[in-house]
Design an enzyme around this catalytic site. Structure first.
Site, PDB file in Angstrom:
ATOM      1  N   GLN A  87       0.802  -1.207   0.000  1.00  0.00           N
ATOM      2  CA  GLN A  87       0.000   0.000   0.000  1.00  0.00           C
ATOM      3  C   GLN A  87       0.844   1.270   0.000  1.00  0.00           C
ATOM      4  O   GLN A  87       0.328   2.356  -0.102  1.00  0.00           O
ATOM      5  CB  GLN A  87      -0.930   0.003   1.213  1.00  0.00           C
ATOM      6  CG  GLN A  87      -2.137  -0.882   1.024  1.00  0.00           C
ATOM      7  CD  GLN A  87      -1.788  -2.344   1.007  1.00  0.00           C
ATOM      8  OE1 GLN A  87      -1.056  -2.819   1.854  1.00  0.00           O
ATOM      9  NE2 GLN A  87      -2.285  -3.072   0.022  1.00  0.00           N
ATOM     10  N   ARG A 144       1.766   0.430  12.374  1.00  0.00           N
ATOM     11  CA  ARG A 144       2.419  -0.767  11.860  1.00  0.00           C
ATOM     12  C   ARG A 144       2.430  -0.724  10.342  1.00  0.00           C
ATOM     13  O   ARG A 144       1.382  -0.629   9.708  1.00  0.00           O
ATOM     14  CB  ARG A 144       1.666  -2.020  12.348  1.00  0.00           C
ATOM     15  CG  ARG A 144       2.318  -3.264  11.849  1.00  0.00           C
ATOM     16  CD  ARG A 144       1.658  -4.555  12.268  1.00  0.00           C
ATOM     17  NE  ARG A 144       2.310  -5.578  11.458  1.00  0.00           N
ATOM     18  CZ  ARG A 144       1.736  -6.667  10.980  1.00  0.00           C
ATOM     19  NH1 ARG A 144       0.490  -6.949  11.267  1.00  0.00           N
ATOM     20  NH2 ARG A 144       2.420  -7.488  10.231  1.00  0.00           N
ATOM     21  N   HIS A 189       6.243  -8.918   4.433  1.00  0.00           N
ATOM     22  CA  HIS A 189       4.786  -9.010   4.344  1.00  0.00           C
ATOM     23  C   HIS A 189       4.408  -9.550   2.964  1.00  0.00           C
ATOM     24  O   HIS A 189       3.783  -8.864   2.170  1.00  0.00           O
ATOM     25  CB  HIS A 189       4.174  -7.619   4.600  1.00  0.00           C
ATOM     26  CG  HIS A 189       2.739  -7.648   5.014  1.00  0.00           C
ATOM     27  ND1 HIS A 189       2.261  -6.968   6.108  1.00  0.00           N
ATOM     28  CD2 HIS A 189       1.674  -8.272   4.476  1.00  0.00           C
ATOM     29  CE1 HIS A 189       0.954  -7.186   6.223  1.00  0.00           C
ATOM     30  NE2 HIS A 189       0.574  -7.961   5.233  1.00  0.00           N
ATOM     31  N   ASN A 233       5.292 -11.544   8.631  1.00  0.00           N
ATOM     32  CA  ASN A 233       3.859 -11.458   8.823  1.00  0.00           C
ATOM     33  C   ASN A 233       3.202 -12.720   8.274  1.00  0.00           C
ATOM     34  O   ASN A 233       3.338 -13.030   7.089  1.00  0.00           O
ATOM     35  CB  ASN A 233       3.292 -10.244   8.072  1.00  0.00           C
ATOM     36  CG  ASN A 233       1.800 -10.103   8.287  1.00  0.00           C
ATOM     37  OD1 ASN A 233       1.359  -9.818   9.398  1.00  0.00           O
ATOM     38  ND2 ASN A 233       1.023 -10.327   7.241  1.00  0.00           N
ATOM     39  N   GLU A 234       2.518 -13.464   9.136  1.00  0.00           N
ATOM     40  CA  GLU A 234       1.719 -14.618   8.726  1.00  0.00           C
ATOM     41  C   GLU A 234       2.462 -15.623   7.850  1.00  0.00           C
ATOM     42  O   GLU A 234       2.083 -15.839   6.688  1.00  0.00           O
ATOM     43  CB  GLU A 234       0.435 -14.141   8.017  1.00  0.00           C
ATOM     44  CG  GLU A 234      -0.406 -13.234   8.882  1.00  0.00           C
ATOM     45  CD  GLU A 234      -1.781 -12.924   8.269  1.00  0.00           C
ATOM     46  OE1 GLU A 234      -2.024 -13.290   7.105  1.00  0.00           O
ATOM     47  OE2 GLU A 234      -2.599 -12.319   8.970  1.00  0.00           O
ATOM     48  N   ASN A 365      -2.164 -12.178  14.618  1.00  0.00           N
ATOM     49  CA  ASN A 365      -3.214 -11.636  13.742  1.00  0.00           C
ATOM     50  C   ASN A 365      -4.429 -12.536  13.872  1.00  0.00           C
ATOM     51  O   ASN A 365      -4.318 -13.750  13.674  1.00  0.00           O
ATOM     52  CB  ASN A 365      -2.770 -11.633  12.279  1.00  0.00           C
ATOM     53  CG  ASN A 365      -1.678 -10.616  11.997  1.00  0.00           C
ATOM     54  OD1 ASN A 365      -1.282  -9.855  12.885  1.00  0.00           O
ATOM     55  ND2 ASN A 365      -1.191 -10.602  10.776  1.00  0.00           N
ATOM     56  N   TYR A 367      -8.878 -12.821  13.186  1.00  0.00           N
ATOM     57  CA  TYR A 367     -10.088 -12.223  12.619  1.00  0.00           C
ATOM     58  C   TYR A 367     -11.366 -12.972  12.949  1.00  0.00           C
ATOM     59  O   TYR A 367     -12.405 -12.367  13.156  1.00  0.00           O
ATOM     60  CB  TYR A 367      -9.958 -12.145  11.088  1.00  0.00           C
ATOM     61  CG  TYR A 367      -8.930 -11.141  10.615  1.00  0.00           C
ATOM     62  CD1 TYR A 367      -9.296  -9.827  10.343  1.00  0.00           C
ATOM     63  CD2 TYR A 367      -7.600 -11.493  10.454  1.00  0.00           C
ATOM     64  CE1 TYR A 367      -8.368  -8.893   9.915  1.00  0.00           C
ATOM     65  CE2 TYR A 367      -6.656 -10.567  10.028  1.00  0.00           C
ATOM     66  CZ  TYR A 367      -7.052  -9.271   9.763  1.00  0.00           C
ATOM     67  OH  TYR A 367      -6.130  -8.347   9.347  1.00  0.00           O
ATOM     68  N   GLU A 431      -2.927  -7.589  14.226  1.00  0.00           N
ATOM     69  CA  GLU A 431      -4.007  -7.293  13.270  1.00  0.00           C
ATOM     70  C   GLU A 431      -5.313  -7.815  13.828  1.00  0.00           C
ATOM     71  O   GLU A 431      -5.354  -8.928  14.363  1.00  0.00           O
ATOM     72  CB  GLU A 431      -3.794  -8.002  11.922  1.00  0.00           C
ATOM     73  CG  GLU A 431      -2.808  -7.348  11.000  1.00  0.00           C
ATOM     74  CD  GLU A 431      -2.659  -8.097   9.671  1.00  0.00           C
ATOM     75  OE1 GLU A 431      -3.634  -8.740   9.228  1.00  0.00           O
ATOM     76  OE2 GLU A 431      -1.570  -8.026   9.096  1.00  0.00           O
ATOM     77  N   TRP A 470      -6.698  -3.499  11.825  1.00  0.00           N
ATOM     78  CA  TRP A 470      -6.455  -3.631  10.385  1.00  0.00           C
ATOM     79  C   TRP A 470      -7.702  -3.162   9.676  1.00  0.00           C
ATOM     80  O   TRP A 470      -8.735  -3.772   9.835  1.00  0.00           O
ATOM     81  CB  TRP A 470      -6.150  -5.090  10.013  1.00  0.00           C
ATOM     82  CG  TRP A 470      -5.845  -5.226   8.555  1.00  0.00           C
ATOM     83  CD1 TRP A 470      -6.740  -5.474   7.551  1.00  0.00           C
ATOM     84  CD2 TRP A 470      -4.565  -5.078   7.940  1.00  0.00           C
ATOM     85  NE1 TRP A 470      -6.080  -5.491   6.350  1.00  0.00           N
ATOM     86  CE2 TRP A 470      -4.757  -5.247   6.557  1.00  0.00           C
ATOM     87  CE3 TRP A 470      -3.269  -4.792   8.421  1.00  0.00           C
ATOM     88  CZ2 TRP A 470      -3.698  -5.159   5.645  1.00  0.00           C
ATOM     89  CZ3 TRP A 470      -2.250  -4.712   7.516  1.00  0.00           C
ATOM     90  CH2 TRP A 470      -2.459  -4.902   6.135  1.00  0.00           C
ATOM     91  N   GLU A 477      -6.136  -5.528  -0.989  1.00  0.00           N
ATOM     92  CA  GLU A 477      -6.184  -6.728  -0.147  1.00  0.00           C
ATOM     93  C   GLU A 477      -5.718  -7.961  -0.917  1.00  0.00           C
ATOM     94  O   GLU A 477      -6.467  -8.905  -1.143  1.00  0.00           O
ATOM     95  CB  GLU A 477      -7.592  -6.913   0.422  1.00  0.00           C
ATOM     96  CG  GLU A 477      -7.964  -5.892   1.481  1.00  0.00           C
ATOM     97  CD  GLU A 477      -7.120  -6.007   2.760  1.00  0.00           C
ATOM     98  OE1 GLU A 477      -6.544  -7.086   3.011  1.00  0.00           O
ATOM     99  OE2 GLU A 477      -7.022  -4.999   3.480  1.00  0.00           O
ATOM    100  N   TRP A 478      -4.453  -7.919  -1.313  1.00  0.00           N
ATOM    101  CA  TRP A 478      -3.829  -9.102  -1.906  1.00  0.00           C
ATOM    102  C   TRP A 478      -4.665  -9.662  -3.053  1.00  0.00           C
ATOM    103  O   TRP A 478      -5.058  -8.928  -3.929  1.00  0.00           O
ATOM    104  CB  TRP A 478      -3.528 -10.126  -0.808  1.00  0.00           C
ATOM    105  CG  TRP A 478      -2.884  -9.429   0.346  1.00  0.00           C
ATOM    106  CD1 TRP A 478      -3.465  -9.093   1.543  1.00  0.00           C
ATOM    107  CD2 TRP A 478      -1.563  -8.857   0.380  1.00  0.00           C
ATOM    108  NE1 TRP A 478      -2.572  -8.384   2.301  1.00  0.00           N
ATOM    109  CE2 TRP A 478      -1.406  -8.229   1.625  1.00  0.00           C
ATOM    110  CE3 TRP A 478      -0.489  -8.841  -0.516  1.00  0.00           C
ATOM    111  CZ2 TRP A 478      -0.228  -7.585   1.994  1.00  0.00           C
ATOM    112  CZ3 TRP A 478       0.682  -8.201  -0.158  1.00  0.00           C
ATOM    113  CH2 TRP A 478       0.791  -7.580   1.091  1.00  0.00           C
TER     114      TRP A 478
END
Ligand code: NAG
Ligand code: NAG
Length: 520
Positions: A87, A144, A189, A233-234, A365, A367, A431, A470, A477-478
């Site tokens: 981004q 972040r 990331h 990240n992840e 992270n 959700y 996140e 987030w 978004e990917w």
């Protein structure tokens, strides 16, 4: 309430039994009966406990799970919001940045849904001041973001450092610090430089070395001002979704394990480098960010090993030492059944020691929640399958992403699981957030509800030191492109100026931050 003259209630049946046309397959009792054993042992189910509570109290248990908790977080709670490297890439042609896998990925028809490309994203490259003002309006103490590896090292190696690219991050960090906001920086990331992708990406063990050299450069150049680092990240997503796999595919069944193995080693080497060479002078913290849904057993009287193949894949080696026994055994069994020698790479005893303990906090992270259940895929075809199926409860509130249901109870259970399994570490939620899709409504009621209810569950939970929403604004978004919008700020993509407008959830989140919790 309704005046019905109810005088009795019967919770039936007492135990699993012969259910007429269905025989023994129904299992509708308060007690489970094991029909495979001669003495028919009975075991209580959670529903029996629940019923006992109702009977005892002659009414409903308090249900404190559901009630809001009023109170405050620690005084030093790290309130934060986030974006990703992709981004902040707009304008990359101007500074000579190299290609990352996403430049290729997003230009390949069909790879990104609805044909978006990420070139311009939110144009943060030219709008640092505006970004910082938005962060100030929220009242966050941290921001972040991630470094785009190929912006600072165009071919991925330290052979050539792109100084204007590095300058961009130095400038952003200076502006944040002037505004009283601390940078929280992720090194990786999901955006491997294309040059390294061409060498086989994370399947190639040489990446451990390249990643460590890249980390060294970032610590030496940005470390004097950055006190919070995240290596990866992840990694679960990198290993399972194929971002950065390289261009060759020897055996699709083993790639995720090889990739994960190299990611874990790279993380550990970067942690040791920081610990040995920079920690004394710079005094920061460095860890990894793992993602996990909460895995709620669909059938509460059959507890399964819920996280071994998800959170545990990475958390066991780093927080406890080595892959879990369950993961090793299951994969070995399935590999043998498929006629393969083995599929889970092994750490040597020295590597186990070197990786164990390479963390300063637990980055998480999170959700949503899944209901999980055991599934037998058949050993022959799927030697690497984890034997766990997942579904949603249809009653859970939807969001703009098909995978994301609003389930606040899950974050509290997950935090407690981490506390109990990984030695009660300090946890930073790196996140958490929710998306919308379709027509724009700046009164984003689902997100307001999401932040209020999830953050309240966090207040009830374990030793949480930080919370990151987030994301700051709607962004790329990917693989979903721009169709799913997670932002606190709306970005108008039909307006050439890409105007940003606060959604109502900006008030929700900034009120929680200002009160440092929930005031009755
Ligand atoms: C990992 O480190 C912890 C803490 O020092 C220790 O208790 C544990 O035994 C180690 N695990 C292994 C496999 O050595
Ligand atoms: C987005 O921008 C366009 C063009 O300026 C404008 O017509 C539209 O109303 C804007 N949408 C929103 C939701 O603000």
């Amino acid at each position: 309430v309704d005046g019905v003259r109810l005088r009795g209630y019967l919770g039936a049946p007492l135990m699993d039994s012969f259910e007429w046309l269905k025989g023994y397959i129904m299992g509708s009792g308060l007690y489970q009966v094991d029909f495979t054993k001669a003495d028919r042992p009975r075991t209580w189910k959670y529903s029996a406990r629940y019923y006992i509570d109702i009977v005892k109290q002659n009414g409903f248990p308090a249900g404190e799970d559901e009630l809001p908790l009023y109170g405050h977080f620690r005084d030093d709670m790290m309130w934060s919001t986030a974006t990703a490297s992709f981004q902040i890439e707009g304008g990359w042609r101007a500074d000579g940045k190299g290609l990352s896998i996403w430049d290729t990925f997003s230009h390949t028809p069909g790879k990104v849904k609805n044909g978006d490309t990420g070139d311009v994203a939110c144009d943060s490259y030219h709008r640092t001041d505006e970004d910082v003002r938005m962060l100030q309006a929220l009242g966050v103490k941290y921001y972040r973001f991630s470094i785009s590896w190929s912006r600072v090292l165009p071919d991925g190696t330290t052979a050539h450092v792109n100084e204007p690219g590095l300058k961009y991050y130095e400038n952003l960090i200076d502006k944040l610090l002037q505004a009283g906001i601390e940078p929280q920086v992720t090194l990786y990331h999901w955006d491997l430089p294309q040059g390294l992708e061409n060498m086989g990406g994370w399947q190639n063990v040489i990446m451990v070395e390249y990643f460590t050299q890249y980390a060294d450069l970032m610590f030496s150049r940005l470390g004097p001002k950055v006190k919070r680092w995240i290596t990866f990240n992840e990694p679960y997503i990198v290993a399972n979704l194929g971002y950065g796999y390289g261009n060759f595919a020897p055996d699709p069944g083993v790639i995720p394990y090889v990739v994960a193995h190299h990611l874990i080693k790279s993380h550990a080497e970067a942690w040791h480098l920081y610990n040995d060479k920079y920690r004394a002078a710079q005094g920061g913290q460095i860890s990894i960010t793992l993602n996990a849904d909460w895995a709620e057993p669909r059938n509460p009287y059959k507890q399964e090993d819920i996280d071994q193949f998800f959170l545990g894949w990475f958390a066991h080696p780093i927080y406890i030492g080595d892959y879990s026994e369950i993961m090793k055994t299951t994969i070995r069994e399935r590999s043998l059944a498929a006629g393969l020698p083995k599929s889970l790479p092994e750490f040597t005893p020295e590597e186990v020691q070197r990786i164990n303990g390479t963390h300063d906090y637990f980055g998480l992270n999170h959700y949503t929640t899944k209901l999980i259940f055991p599934i037998d895929y058949g050993l022959q075809q799927n030697y690497d399958a984890d034997g766990v199926g997942a579904v949603d409860d249809w009653s859970w509130l939807d969001s703009g992403s098909s995978w994301l249901k609003v389930t606040p109870f899950g974050i509290r259970r997950l935090l407690n699981h981490i506390k109990n399994t990984y030695g009660n570490p300090q946890i930073l939620i790196t996140e958490n957030g929710v998306s919308e899709k379709g027509p724009v409504d700046l009164n984003d009621v689902v997100r307001q509800h999401y932040y209020n209810s999830y953050i309240n569950e966090v207040l009830k939970g374990a030793d949480v030191r930080g919370y990151t929403a987030w994301s700051l604004m709607d962004n790329f978004e990917w693989a979903e492109g721009y169709s799913e919008r997670f932002g606190l700020y709306f970005v108008n993509r039909s307006d050439p100026k890409l105007t940003r407008t606060p959604k109502v959830s900006v008030q929700t989140f900034s009120t929680i931050i200002r009160c440092n919790g929930f005031v009755d």
